[in-house]
Enzyme design. Structure first.
Site, mmCIF file in Angstrom:
data_model
loop_
_atom_site.group_PDB
_atom_site.id
_atom_site.type_symbol
_atom_site.label_atom_id
_atom_site.label_comp_id
_atom_site.label_asym_id
_atom_site.label_seq_id
_atom_site.Cartn_x
_atom_site.Cartn_y
_atom_site.Cartn_z
ATOM 1 N N LYS A 5 8.892 -0.165 14.004
ATOM 2 C CA LYS A 5 9.604 0.113 12.748
ATOM 3 C C LYS A 5 10.693 1.160 12.987
ATOM 4 O O LYS A 5 11.802 1.046 12.483
ATOM 5 C CB LYS A 5 8.633 0.644 11.689
ATOM 6 C CG LYS A 5 7.693 -0.389 11.110
ATOM 7 C CD LYS A 5 6.916 0.232 9.947
ATOM 8 C CE LYS A 5 5.715 -0.615 9.577
ATOM 9 N NZ LYS A 5 4.803 0.042 8.654
ATOM 10 N N GLU A 30 10.432 -4.577 4.803
ATOM 11 C CA GLU A 30 10.571 -5.983 4.406
ATOM 12 C C GLU A 30 10.252 -6.170 2.930
ATOM 13 O O GLU A 30 10.959 -6.875 2.197
ATOM 14 C CB GLU A 30 9.615 -6.872 5.220
ATOM 15 C CG GLU A 30 9.899 -6.939 6.698
ATOM 16 C CD GLU A 30 9.169 -5.857 7.492
ATOM 17 O OE1 GLU A 30 8.879 -4.778 6.935
ATOM 18 O OE2 GLU A 30 8.912 -6.094 8.688
ATOM 19 N N HIS A 67 -5.493 -32.929 18.130
ATOM 20 C CA HIS A 67 -4.391 -33.750 18.647
ATOM 21 C C HIS A 67 -3.241 -32.893 19.140
ATOM 22 O O HIS A 67 -2.125 -33.378 19.296
ATOM 23 C CB HIS A 67 -3.925 -34.722 17.560
ATOM 24 C CG HIS A 67 -5.013 -35.677 17.177
ATOM 25 N ND1 HIS A 67 -5.234 -36.853 17.858
ATOM 26 C CD2 HIS A 67 -5.984 -35.576 16.240
ATOM 27 C CE1 HIS A 67 -6.287 -37.455 17.320
ATOM 28 N NE2 HIS A 67 -6.758 -36.706 16.345
ATOM 29 N N GLY A 104 -4.886 -1.575 4.927
ATOM 30 C CA GLY A 104 -4.031 -2.687 4.492
ATOM 31 C C GLY A 104 -4.675 -4.051 4.726
ATOM 32 O O GLY A 104 -4.708 -4.906 3.844
ATOM 33 N N ARG A 105 -5.233 -4.246 5.927
ATOM 34 C CA ARG A 105 -5.785 -5.568 6.244
ATOM 35 C C ARG A 105 -7.179 -5.779 5.658
ATOM 36 O O ARG A 105 -7.779 -6.829 5.854
ATOM 37 C CB ARG A 105 -5.785 -5.783 7.759
ATOM 38 C CG ARG A 105 -6.413 -4.667 8.554
ATOM 39 C CD ARG A 105 -6.066 -4.774 10.031
ATOM 40 N NE ARG A 105 -6.498 -3.598 10.787
ATOM 41 C CZ ARG A 105 -5.792 -2.491 10.931
ATOM 42 N NH1 ARG A 105 -4.616 -2.386 10.319
ATOM 43 N NH2 ARG A 105 -6.230 -1.478 11.653
ATOM 44 N N LYS A 118 0.846 -1.191 0.000
ATOM 45 C CA LYS A 118 0.000 0.000 0.000
ATOM 46 C C LYS A 118 0.889 1.252 0.000
ATOM 47 O O LYS A 118 0.707 2.149 -0.790
ATOM 48 C CB LYS A 118 -0.921 -0.026 1.224
ATOM 49 C CG LYS A 118 -1.813 1.171 1.327
ATOM 50 C CD LYS A 118 -2.780 1.070 2.500
ATOM 51 C CE LYS A 118 -3.477 2.410 2.680
ATOM 52 N NZ LYS A 118 -4.385 2.449 3.800
ATOM 53 N N GLU A 162 -4.821 -6.430 14.761
ATOM 54 C CA GLU A 162 -4.300 -5.127 14.345
ATOM 55 C C GLU A 162 -5.414 -4.071 14.414
ATOM 56 O O GLU A 162 -5.159 -2.895 14.645
ATOM 57 C CB GLU A 162 -3.709 -5.204 12.925
ATOM 58 C CG GLU A 162 -2.729 -4.095 12.630
ATOM 59 C CD GLU A 162 -1.909 -4.314 11.371
ATOM 60 O OE1 GLU A 162 -0.678 -4.469 11.465
ATOM 61 O OE2 GLU A 162 -2.493 -4.323 10.267
HETATM 62 O O1 F6P Z 1 1.904 -4.015 9.943
HETATM 63 C C1 F6P Z 1 1.582 -2.708 9.617
HETATM 64 C C2 F6P Z 1 1.133 -2.610 8.215
HETATM 65 O O2 F6P Z 1 0.991 -1.262 7.931
HETATM 66 C C3 F6P Z 1 -0.164 -3.368 7.941
HETATM 67 O O3 F6P Z 1 -1.277 -2.683 8.373
HETATM 68 C C4 F6P Z 1 -0.079 -3.538 6.480
HETATM 69 O O4 F6P Z 1 -0.990 -4.481 6.011
HETATM 70 C C5 F6P Z 1 1.369 -3.941 6.336
HETATM 71 O O5 F6P Z 1 2.050 -3.155 7.277
HETATM 72 C C6 F6P Z 1 1.961 -3.762 4.975
HETATM 73 O O6 F6P Z 1 1.919 -2.421 4.561
HETATM 74 P P1 F6P Z 1 2.129 -2.031 3.056
HETATM 75 O O7 F6P Z 1 1.060 -2.654 2.241
HETATM 76 O O8 F6P Z 1 2.082 -0.528 3.029
HETATM 77 O O9 F6P Z 1 3.478 -2.541 2.612
#
Ligand code: F6P
Length: 556
Positions: free
Chosen positions: A512, A212, A384, A267-268, A206, A353
């Protein structure tokens, strides 16, 4: 807003809780043969049986009174109509517009956003059809056989849970991989399974700044260029999905292959947007639209069904009942479907979240528990592993059991065994086993009185453990869309009751920032002493191996 726990509906619920807390579901079922029909509701072929909960008619009505007192219906309408319900980021929350199959206008700042939504869906259709038909070729003429989605959080878990769940609908010969972890192992092990000339990378972010994702994207690009020896070939193998179109272009993605979405999509909550591109590639655009259709039908149900029949509202209010009155700390998600094995992980982000908050909408610290810990595992594996704790542990874990009536793989007795296990678990959790029943059972097995006396306490099950069963005809895209949307709205309703903003995630941001500082420390030779002693010690221990520094406990 006044303190929720002092409000009339809450006080009434608390008094009612004190009255019924010792009643047993076993008796409630015995006294009322209609309990299942009264405490179940449905949408299309999805049945929600919530009769195995510690509620009476009065409890149910009082829970709905609380929903009305909190103006759940008003908040719901404001969310659907584009009000800025995400108050800390001053944003509208309109994932529902992404699946608004009726195409009725949805306004953000006076602008109807449906044309934009539809244009991206068209762009996705055109692109996915070209890739799936083989018209789109890699740089040296090969068809695309592997899709690698690089993203994290909502830009990973949403498309991943759908692709995993919908495997029976996937195009033959097309594989979907998901890389999210900063640990290079995730990328490296994935790249071992694909060939550069037949792979399409989707950089999904987003913000297009998530560390990462950008790290994995750059390493994947480097791997690709090193192997094919041609920078220009990147355009045929890398596409991006983002609200930050400019940053995606700067990364080197051909602007024609950047798929846009907007800041009013959290995002979620984004799998319904262009973040669903891996889904559309893997399953085809028609199936992706079936998924949207299912979600839209749940949206309409949520918007229109009376509260006492409204699935997301019922699930939410039962969750509040256990979280806030029975002090349940967690909620289990037990899908009896191997295809739904990633559902607990997806719902963890969605719920934790969203509702892992301590400060209410008015900036005050809340005086009640908010979002529960979400966890789970597909049945029958969980039985199990951890079900022992559900049956005889000291912690209440209200759980959702999800199961299809028909299997995608009707092999021998498998599905009958699966269904019988699912139903047996919820029944056993509800009924328990009385002392007298356990004694009778052992006697019938010829166990001696002496042995019975020595173990009988361990053979008794209290029961009275609540569960919801969500049973549906078959796990197809439309049904999955409805189920995922049902949980989104459940989380929303709970956020409204707790008076928190379910659409920000400031807690994640803090980690972060600290990681950025520690990353710099790790790169420097010499020991670090400006953090707390634990963080210093751990940084220095890593340096001890990485830079071969002898004594990691001593600062230099
Ligand atoms: O973990 C925080 C967050 O902002 C989530 O809400 C989001 O889904 C994820 O990081 C990834 O963010 P992006 O799509 O901006 O890379």
């Amino acid at each position: 807003m006044t303190d929720l726990s002092q409000s009339p509906a809450w006080v009434a619920l608390k008094a009612h809780y004190d009255e019924i807390k010792d009643s047993h579901m076993r008796d409630l079922f015995r006294e009322d043969p209609e309990r299942f029909s009264r405490f179940s509701t449905s949408l299309n072929d999805i049945l929600l049986d919530f009769s195995k909960n510690r509620i009476t008619d009065t409890s149910f009505q009082l829970l709905l009174d609380l929903a009305r007192q909190s103006d759940v219906e008003g908040w719901r309408d404001r969310m659907f109509s584009g009000d800025r319900v995400n108050c800390t980021e001053s944003r509208a929350v309109l994932h529902t517009a992404l699946r608004n199959r009726s195409n009725t206008p949805v306004l953000v700042d006076g602008e109807n956003i449906m044309p934009k939504v539809n244009a991206v869906l068209e762009q996705m259709r055109g692109f996915t059809e070209r890739v799936r038909s083989g018209e789109w070729r890699g740089y040296n003429g090969h068809r695309i056989q592997s899709i690698v989605n690089i993203g994290i959080g909502g830009s990973d878990l949403g498309p991943q849970v759908v692709c995993e769940s919908m495997k029976p609908y996937a195009q033959r010969g097309l594989k979907a991989y998901f890389v999210s972890n900063a640990d290079a192992t995730h990328l490296v092990e994935t790249l071992k399974q694909v060939e550069p000339e037949t792979t399409l990378f989707i950089i999904s972010s987003k913000s297009f700044t998530t560390q990462e994702t950008m790290l994995n994207a750059r390493s994947a690009r480097q791997w690709f260029v090193d192997l094919v020896g041609n920078e220009k070939a990147v355009a045929k193998h890398f596409v991006a999905v983002s609200t930050n179109v400019e940053a995606a272009r700067e990364f080197g993605i051909d602007p024609k292959n950047v798929f846009e979405f907007w800041d009013w999509v959290g995002g979620r909550y984004s799998l319904w947007s262009a973040i669903g591109l891996p889904i559309a590639l893997y399953l085809g655009m028609d199936h992706f639209e079936d998924l949207l259709q299912g979600a839209h039908e749940m949206d309409q149900h949520f918007a229109q069904a009376p509260l006492e029949k409204n699935m997301p509202v019922i699930l939410a209010m039962l969750g509040i009942w256990y979280n806030n009155f029975f002090d349940a700390q967690s909620h289990g998600i037990m899908p009896y479907s191997q295809y739904l094995q990633r559902l607990p992980a997806f719902l963890q982000q969605l719920d934790m979240e969203s509702n892992g908050k301590t400060i209410d909408r008015d900036g005050h610290r809340v005086e009640y528990l908010t979002g529960p810990i979400i966890w789970g595992e597909s049945g029958t594996n969980g039985q199990h592993a951890f079900f022992q704790l559900l049956h005889q542990g000291t912690k209440p874990v209200p759980s959702d059991f999800l199961i299809p009536c028909l299997s995608q793989n009707p092999l021998g007795l498998h599905h009958r065994v699966l269904v019988s296990n699912c139903l047996a678990q919820t029944r056993a959790l509800m009924l328990g086993k009385k002392y007298t029943e356990a004694v009778e059972e052992m006697k019938a097995q010829g166990v001696s009185d002496e042995e019975i006396n020595s173990v009988i306490a361990h053979k008794v099950f209290d029961g009275n453990k609540p569960s919801n069963t969500i049973m549906f005809k078959k796990l197809d895209p439309r049904t999955l869309g409805s189920i995922l949307a049902m949980y989104e709205h459940k989380v929303f309703v709970q956020g409204v009751i707790w008076n928190i903003n379910s659409f920000d995630q400031w807690g994640v941001e803090y980690g972060k920032v600290l990681a950025g500082q520690i990353q710099k420390d790790l790169a420097q030779l010499g020991q670090v002493d400006h953090h707390d002693s634990s963080t210093n010690g751990l940084i220095n221990y890593r340096k001890h191996f990485y830079f071969n520094i002898k004594d990691y406990k001593k600062s230099d």
